[in-house]
Design an enzyme around this catalytic site. Structure first.
Site, PDB file in Angstrom:
ATOM      1  N   CYS A   1       0.840  -1.201   0.000  1.00 26.29           N
ATOM      2  CA  CYS A   1       0.000   0.000   0.000  1.00 26.29           C
ATOM      3  C   CYS A   1       0.876   1.253   0.000  1.00 26.29           C
ATOM      4  O   CYS A   1       0.660   2.183  -0.778  1.00 26.29           O
ATOM      5  CB  CYS A   1      -0.931  -0.029   1.214  1.00 26.29           C
ATOM      6  N   CYS A   2       1.906   1.279   0.862  1.00 24.61           N
ATOM      7  CA  CYS A   2       2.807   2.440   0.901  1.00 24.61           C
ATOM      8  C   CYS A   2       3.592   2.581  -0.405  1.00 24.61           C
ATOM      9  O   CYS A   2       3.844   3.694  -0.865  1.00 24.61           O
ATOM     10  CB  CYS A   2       3.786   2.318   2.065  1.00 24.61           C
TER      11      CYS A   2
ATOM     12  N   CYS B   1      -1.261   8.180   7.714  1.00 28.04           N
ATOM     13  CA  CYS B   1      -2.592   7.920   7.174  1.00 28.04           C
ATOM     14  C   CYS B   1      -3.558   7.532   8.292  1.00 28.04           C
ATOM     15  O   CYS B   1      -3.163   7.040   9.344  1.00 28.04           O
ATOM     16  CB  CYS B   1      -2.517   6.822   6.125  1.00 28.04           C
TER      17      CYS B   1
ATOM     18  N   CYS C   1      -2.332   2.212  10.697  1.00 24.04           N
ATOM     19  CA  CYS C   1      -1.231   3.055  10.204  1.00 24.04           C
ATOM     20  C   CYS C   1      -0.850   4.164  11.177  1.00 24.04           C
ATOM     21  O   CYS C   1       0.328   4.520  11.275  1.00 24.04           O
ATOM     22  CB  CYS C   1      -1.609   3.679   8.864  1.00 24.04           C
TER      23      CYS C   1
ATOM     24  N   CYS D   1       7.572   3.924   5.873  1.00 26.21           N
ATOM     25  CA  CYS D   1       6.685   3.711   4.732  1.00 26.21           C
ATOM     26  C   CYS D   1       7.436   3.239   3.492  1.00 26.21           C
ATOM     27  O   CYS D   1       6.830   2.780   2.532  1.00 26.21           O
ATOM     28  CB  CYS D   1       5.936   5.002   4.408  1.00 26.21           C
TER      29      CYS D   1
HETATM   30  S1  SF4 Z   1       0.413   4.638   5.679  1.00 18.90           S
HETATM   31 FE1  SF4 Z   1      -1.206   3.054   5.564  1.00 18.90          FE
HETATM   32  S2  SF4 Z   1      -2.855   3.851   4.236  1.00 18.90           S
HETATM   33 FE2  SF4 Z   1      -1.024   5.181   4.012  1.00 18.90          FE
HETATM   34  S3  SF4 Z   1      -0.040   4.396   2.192  1.00 18.90           S
HETATM   35 FE3  SF4 Z   1       0.939   3.351   3.938  1.00 18.90          FE
HETATM   36  S4  SF4 Z   1      -0.256   1.452   4.339  1.00 18.90           S
HETATM   37 FE4  SF4 Z   1      -1.438   2.760   2.901  1.00 18.90          FE
END
Ligand code: SF4
Length: 240
Positions: A125-126, A208, A213, A236
């Site tokens: 996701c990051c 986030c 997170c 991240c």
């Molecule tokens: S901090 Fe969480 S929601 Fe934001 S990009 Fe990374 S995994 Fe995704």
């Protein structure tokens, strides 16, 4: 102050040599001196990134290079307070806020990878929502500055003030690397720096909004403890 047209285009090898020399020369320099060096060395080919947790680095950069580009990664998952801080920074300081977005909206990502990827594979996701947009956004710069500090966490304890970011082939600058939280607080108080409202609501590091997170920290925890708590992730990927 050098102007944009005075700044030569440098090769990666030249940028690396420049970074290594500057890191030795600037280790004991003030954050203001480091920012002035960056502005004079790179001109408009220099940008700062901000998570909009506070406006300390944006303010420091704006004093050295008015109109400096401030890059904000809008993951689509930010707290309203963070977006509000971004908008306030753009209004209040002489900076050019650039909002970068991922290639996919959250809905498109959910459709391809399933919902709540941040719970199941936060590294992916990051990578999709932070690392790729930053790499794309930094293409036009030779150097970038961050707000990394050595006292934030054990993983940041050896942060150099200037380094060569080999993955992106840029000079990476951490002008407040040697600052403590007390130094940050003093700078904020002296200059009336804009802060994300979540900092006065139990959060010490703002990322986030999903609970996995970013969460509030407990008494005695370091400032980064509220990030990806309990899942063994500390960064991240931008700073790895
Ligand atoms: S901090 Fe969480 S929601 Fe934001 S990009 Fe990374 S995994 Fe995704």
């Amino acid at each position: 102050m050098a102007t944009e047209t005075d700044i030569p285009t440098r090769t990666p090898e030249q940028l690396q040599a420049l970074a290594e020399q500057a890191n030795q020369e600037l280790e004991n320099a003030s954050a203001q001196e480091i920012m002035r060096w960056a502005a004079e060395t790179f001109g408009r080919r220099f940008a700062v990134t901000s998570s909009m947790e506070d406006a300390v680095v944006a303010h420091l950069a704006s004093t050295a290079l008015p109109g400096v580009d401030v890059i904000f990664l809008d993951t689509g998952y930010h707290f309203p307070e963070t977006l509000g801080t971004r908008d306030a920074v753009a209004e209040v300081y002489p900076v050019n806020v650039i909002t970068l977005t991922p290639r996919q909206t959250v809905a498109e990502q959910d459709a391809e990878f399933g919902p709540r990827l941040h719970d199941r594979d936060p590294d992916l996701c990051c990578a999709l929502r932070k690392v790729e947009p930053l790499n794309r956004g930094l293409a036009g710069y030779d150097a970038w500055a961050t707000g990394l500090r050595r006292d934030e966490s054990p993983t940041r304890a050896n942060t150099p003030v200037v380094a060569y970011d080999a993955k992106r082939r840029k000079v990476k600058i951490a002008p407040i690397a040697r600052w403590t939280q007390e130094d940050v607080d003093a700078y904020v108080a002296e200059h009336g720096i804009l802060l994300n409202l979540l900092l006065s609501d139990g959060y010490a590091s703002v990322g986030c909004s999903p609970e996995s997170c970013t969460r509030r920290i407990l008494a005695g925890e370091d400032g980064r403890s509220g990030r990806w708590a309990g899942i063994g992730k500390t960064e991240c990927g931008i700073h790895l």
